[in-house]
Design an enzyme around this catalytic site. Structure first.
Site, PDB file in Angstrom:
ATOM      1  N   LYS A 278      64.290  46.101  73.611  1.00  0.00           N
ATOM      2  CA  LYS A 278      63.086  45.319  73.953  1.00  0.00           C
ATOM      3  C   LYS A 278      62.030  46.234  74.591  1.00  0.00           C
ATOM      4  O   LYS A 278      62.238  46.776  75.673  1.00  0.00           O
ATOM      5  CB  LYS A 278      63.475  44.192  74.921  1.00  0.00           C
ATOM      6  N   ASP A 283      55.136  42.013  80.977  1.00  0.00           N
ATOM      7  CA  ASP A 283      55.446  40.603  80.745  1.00  0.00           C
ATOM      8  C   ASP A 283      54.840  39.738  81.852  1.00  0.00           C
ATOM      9  O   ASP A 283      55.383  39.633  82.951  1.00  0.00           O
ATOM     10  CB  ASP A 283      56.977  40.410  80.707  1.00  0.00           C
ATOM     11  N   LYS A 290      54.079  33.781  84.975  1.00  0.00           N
ATOM     12  CA  LYS A 290      55.001  34.018  86.090  1.00  0.00           C
ATOM     13  C   LYS A 290      54.241  33.896  87.405  1.00  0.00           C
ATOM     14  O   LYS A 290      53.032  34.125  87.450  1.00  0.00           O
ATOM     15  CB  LYS A 290      55.567  35.440  85.984  1.00  0.00           C
ATOM     16  N   ASP A 301      59.837  45.686  81.815  1.00  0.00           N
ATOM     17  CA  ASP A 301      60.407  44.857  80.757  1.00  0.00           C
ATOM     18  C   ASP A 301      60.571  45.632  79.437  1.00  0.00           C
ATOM     19  O   ASP A 301      60.924  45.058  78.413  1.00  0.00           O
ATOM     20  CB  ASP A 301      59.512  43.631  80.552  1.00  0.00           C
ATOM     21  N   ASP A 361      57.310  32.483  78.246  1.00  0.00           N
ATOM     22  CA  ASP A 361      57.923  33.564  79.023  1.00  0.00           C
ATOM     23  C   ASP A 361      59.282  33.979  78.437  1.00  0.00           C
ATOM     24  O   ASP A 361      59.841  34.995  78.816  1.00  0.00           O
ATOM     25  CB  ASP A 361      58.083  33.119  80.486  1.00  0.00           C
ATOM     26  N   GLU A 363      59.946  35.473  75.769  1.00  0.00           N
ATOM     27  CA  GLU A 363      59.330  36.208  74.653  1.00  0.00           C
ATOM     28  C   GLU A 363      60.213  37.319  74.111  1.00  0.00           C
ATOM     29  O   GLU A 363      60.067  37.713  72.960  1.00  0.00           O
ATOM     30  CB  GLU A 363      57.976  36.786  75.104  1.00  0.00           C
ATOM     31  N   ARG A 365      63.353  37.428  73.296  1.00  0.00           N
ATOM     32  CA  ARG A 365      64.166  37.007  72.149  1.00  0.00           C
ATOM     33  C   ARG A 365      63.331  36.894  70.880  1.00  0.00           C
ATOM     34  O   ARG A 365      63.829  37.074  69.780  1.00  0.00           O
ATOM     35  CB  ARG A 365      64.890  35.688  72.490  1.00  0.00           C
TER      36      ARG A 365
HETATM   37  N1  BES Z   1      61.455  39.704  81.189  1.00  0.00           N
HETATM   38  C1  BES Z   1      61.959  38.452  81.600  1.00  0.00           C
HETATM   39  C2  BES Z   1      63.361  38.550  82.218  1.00  0.00           C
HETATM   40  C3  BES Z   1      63.452  39.293  83.521  1.00  0.00           C
HETATM   41  C4  BES Z   1      63.414  38.599  84.713  1.00  0.00           C
HETATM   42  C5  BES Z   1      63.622  40.653  83.540  1.00  0.00           C
HETATM   43  C6  BES Z   1      63.518  39.289  85.909  1.00  0.00           C
HETATM   44  C7  BES Z   1      63.719  41.329  84.724  1.00  0.00           C
HETATM   45  C8  BES Z   1      63.683  40.637  85.912  1.00  0.00           C
HETATM   46  C9  BES Z   1      62.049  37.487  80.410  1.00  0.00           C
HETATM   47  O1  BES Z   1      61.088  37.677  79.436  1.00  0.00           O
HETATM   48  C10 BES Z   1      61.872  36.099  80.965  1.00  0.00           C
HETATM   49  O2  BES Z   1      60.870  35.859  81.531  1.00  0.00           O
HETATM   50  N2  BES Z   1      62.884  35.264  80.801  1.00  0.00           N
HETATM   51  C11 BES Z   1      62.856  33.937  81.301  1.00  0.00           C
HETATM   52  C12 BES Z   1      63.450  33.045  80.248  1.00  0.00           C
HETATM   53  C13 BES Z   1      63.275  31.578  80.527  1.00  0.00           C
HETATM   54  C14 BES Z   1      61.815  31.211  80.499  1.00  0.00           C
HETATM   55  C15 BES Z   1      64.031  30.784  79.494  1.00  0.00           C
HETATM   56  C16 BES Z   1      63.678  33.889  82.593  1.00  0.00           C
HETATM   57  O3  BES Z   1      64.678  34.584  82.685  1.00  0.00           O
HETATM   58  O4  BES Z   1      63.264  33.184  83.498  1.00  0.00           O
HETATM   59 ZN    ZN Z   2      60.332  39.632  79.277  1.00  0.00          ZN
HETATM   60 ZN    ZN Z   3      59.254  36.673  79.875  1.00  0.00          ZN
END
Ligand code: BES
Ligand code: ZN
Ligand code: ZN
Length: 520
Positions: A278, A283, A290, A301, A361, A363, A365
């Site tokens: 990735k 992000d 966020k 990210d 968020d 994204e 996947r």
């Molecule tokens: N990049 C984030 C995941 C992340 C969170 C990485 C904290 C490093 C530290 C990812 O894109 C994300 O935001 N995932 C969401 C998914 C949810 C919206 C289903 C998450 O984990 O909250």
């Molecule tokens: Zn992310």
């Molecule tokens: Zn995200």
């Protein structure tokens, strides 16, 4: 890009002839000798040091001497400005523990060297450390170079002396081990550590310092220096191929997306392993933004992409011949420009599967799905491994100490777990299954990109990816917890760890074909 000039090489004169800043002898706990052919003077010094009772060789223990200030006999005088004894701890039965002891000692040495502003350091290798000479040199080199890492690209030095906080030149003395083996281990350790430090640099870079185009440029640059072949798919190519995931995520950004491809193909007959990382260079969450507190961390990210690109570079540099490796890095930002993806939008991935966007968020996947489907169709790999800072949920579940591992293949999961344990990057497997997969059923599209609640967030994210790998053996490493602020160790400071690079290279180096493993 890695902005440090640090070299490491073999020292072939006697240790006492070394006239640099720091001469180091790693010492095992409660073993009377230095544990190497370091010479009578050093052994005598160590004996005197032990007699003080202040130093036993325990883990992380250090003892610093200034030979110029001690009354040692003439003729055997040590030329180095300082001598450092550093404890290895008690020798452990487990080979992986011993490997880690050497890395930790390397990190301690780098720290101590930094504290006295040493620029030239000689380390005498321990001889009877129950690992082969190649591994002793490799693990110690890893620890030294990883521990010596600094990122100061954006700091204006206040004074000249501020720039001298890291070692510029390391030497290893074989200490009675075979020089050719030590040279081999040193070289492999150096390649690995430089790859990890480069991945750390990429992660340390802010969103405006490391963009999707930088991934593409870096890949082109290394393809010129190594045997790697590089291709970069631009936005137009992705539009033609129908990569609606990467394109959808990219819609809110002013910077174009890139799909970076690197190929290592030493032998046509080899199995191909596909790596996908990735490469989300920032992000913000997109329209589902966020919270601002801590959002700056989302520059990291892209750590999956960084791990994959530097791992394949190390594979090429180390000349690993038993596997063909292809690395794919889908790279884009996730921002909320006026064309950004919205909740409720439906996208079409490479291969045709449709997805309802519940949360912009989620994204990672989306961009991985296109890359997985495309990579599997084009390269027909024996196995696929993807690395991604995919979910916050993995930090809730495993903290910053284990990478989450999800896989549809036990043999592949085992090979990765073993590789991770060898290099000090532990993995913990989580389940997959229809009961989780159900959580991403959509009423209007084939799937949706997030469940309706947060339960099992790491698993439902992996279920999404699984939709795009078919029957191909696949493993997903969720490094959201370990890529940044990984378990603090002497050779891993706070901040980016470069996790995954050494696990991948170890796994690929000792690859056992999944097909032959099945037949057994
Ligand atoms: N990049 C984030 C995941 C992340 C969170 C990485 C904290 C490093 C530290 C990812 O894109 C994300 O935001 N995932 C969401 C998914 C949810 C919206 C289903 C998450 O984990 O909250
Ligand atoms: Zn992310
Ligand atoms: Zn995200």
């Amino acid at each position: 890009m890695h902005n440090q000039v640090v070299t490491i090489q073999l020292f072939d004169k006697e240790p006492y002839a070394f006239s640099g800043d720091l001469l180091v002898c790693p010492v095992e706990e409660d073993v009377p000798q230095v544990g190497s052919d370091a010479g009578a003077t050093l052994n005598k010094m160590l004996q005197q040091v032990r007699e003080t009772g202040d130093f036993k060789g325990g883990k992380d223990q250090v003892f610093l001497l200034y030979p110029g200030l001690t009354g040692l006999e003439k003729g055997s005088a040590i030329q180095a400005k300082r001598v450092l004894f550093v404890g290895l701890g008690k020798q452990d039965d487990l080979i992986n523990v011993r490997r880690e002891q050497l890395r930790l000692v390397g990190g301690t040495i780098a720290k101590q060297a930094g504290a006295v502003k040493a620029r030239e350091v000689l380390v005498v290798l321990p001889k009877d450390f129950l690992l082969d000479a190649v591994e002793i040199a490799q693990c110690l080199t890893e620890g030294l170079l990883l521990g010596n890492y600094r990122f100061d690209l954006y700091k204006n030095p206040k004074e000249e002396k501020d720039t001298l906080t890291r070692v510029e030149q390391f030497y290893l003395h074989a200490g009675g081990l075979a020089a050719s083996a030590v040279r081999k281990g040193l070289e492999h350790g150096r390649i690995l550590a430089e790859a990890v430090c480069t991945a750390r640099d990429m992660a340390n870079q802010p969103g405006n310092g490391w963009t999707p185009a930088d991934f593409a440029e870096y890949a082109k640059k290394i393809s010129k220096k190594t045997s790697l072949k590089c291709k970069v798919l631009d936005k137009a190519a992705m539009q033609k191929l129908g990569m609606g995931g990467i394109l959808g995520v990219n819609q809110g950004s002013a910077l174009p997306p890139h799909l970076v491809i690197l190929e290592h193909r030493p032998n046509k007959k080899n199995p191909t392993i596909l790596l996908v990382g990735k490469g989300l260079t920032f992000d913000s969450g997109g329209i589902c933004t966020k919270p601002p507190a801590g959002m700056e961390d989302m520059k990291y990210d892209m750590c999956g992409g960084a791990a994959v690109i530097t791992a394949i570079q190390a594979v090429a540099e180390a000349g690993i011949e038993g596997v063909n490796v292809v690395a794919l890095i889908p790279a884009t930002e996730n921002l909320s420009g006026s064309a950004a993806l919205k909740p409720g939008d439906i996208i079409r991935h490479y291969g045709g599967k449709t997805s309802e966007i519940i949360n912009t968020d989620a994204e990672g996947r989306l961009i991985l799905a296109d890359a997985l489907a495309y990579g599997i169709e084009v390269y027909k790999p024996e196995a696929v491994i993807d690395l991604a800072t995919l979910t916050g949920a993995v930090i809730i579940g495993l903290g910053h100490h284990y990478t989450g591992l999800l896989s549809n293949n036990d043999q592949l999961a085992l090979q990765l777990t073993e590789a991770g344990a060898q290099v000090g990057e532990p993995l913990w497997r989580l389940p997959l299954g229809p009961e989780y997969r159900k959580q991403i059923d959509s009423r209007v599209a084939d799937i949706k990109n997030a469940g309706s609640d947060r339960s099992g967030g790491t698993i439902t994210a992996a279920c999404y990816l699984q939709e795009f790998v078919g029957e191909t053996p696949w493993a997903h490493l969720d490094i959201a917890g370990t890529a940044w602020d990984f378990t603090e160790k002497t050779y891993i400071p706070k901040g980016p760890s470069g996790t995954g690079v050494r696990t991948l290279v170890a796994c690929l180096r000792q690859w056992k074909s999944l097909k032959t493993a099945e037949k057994k």
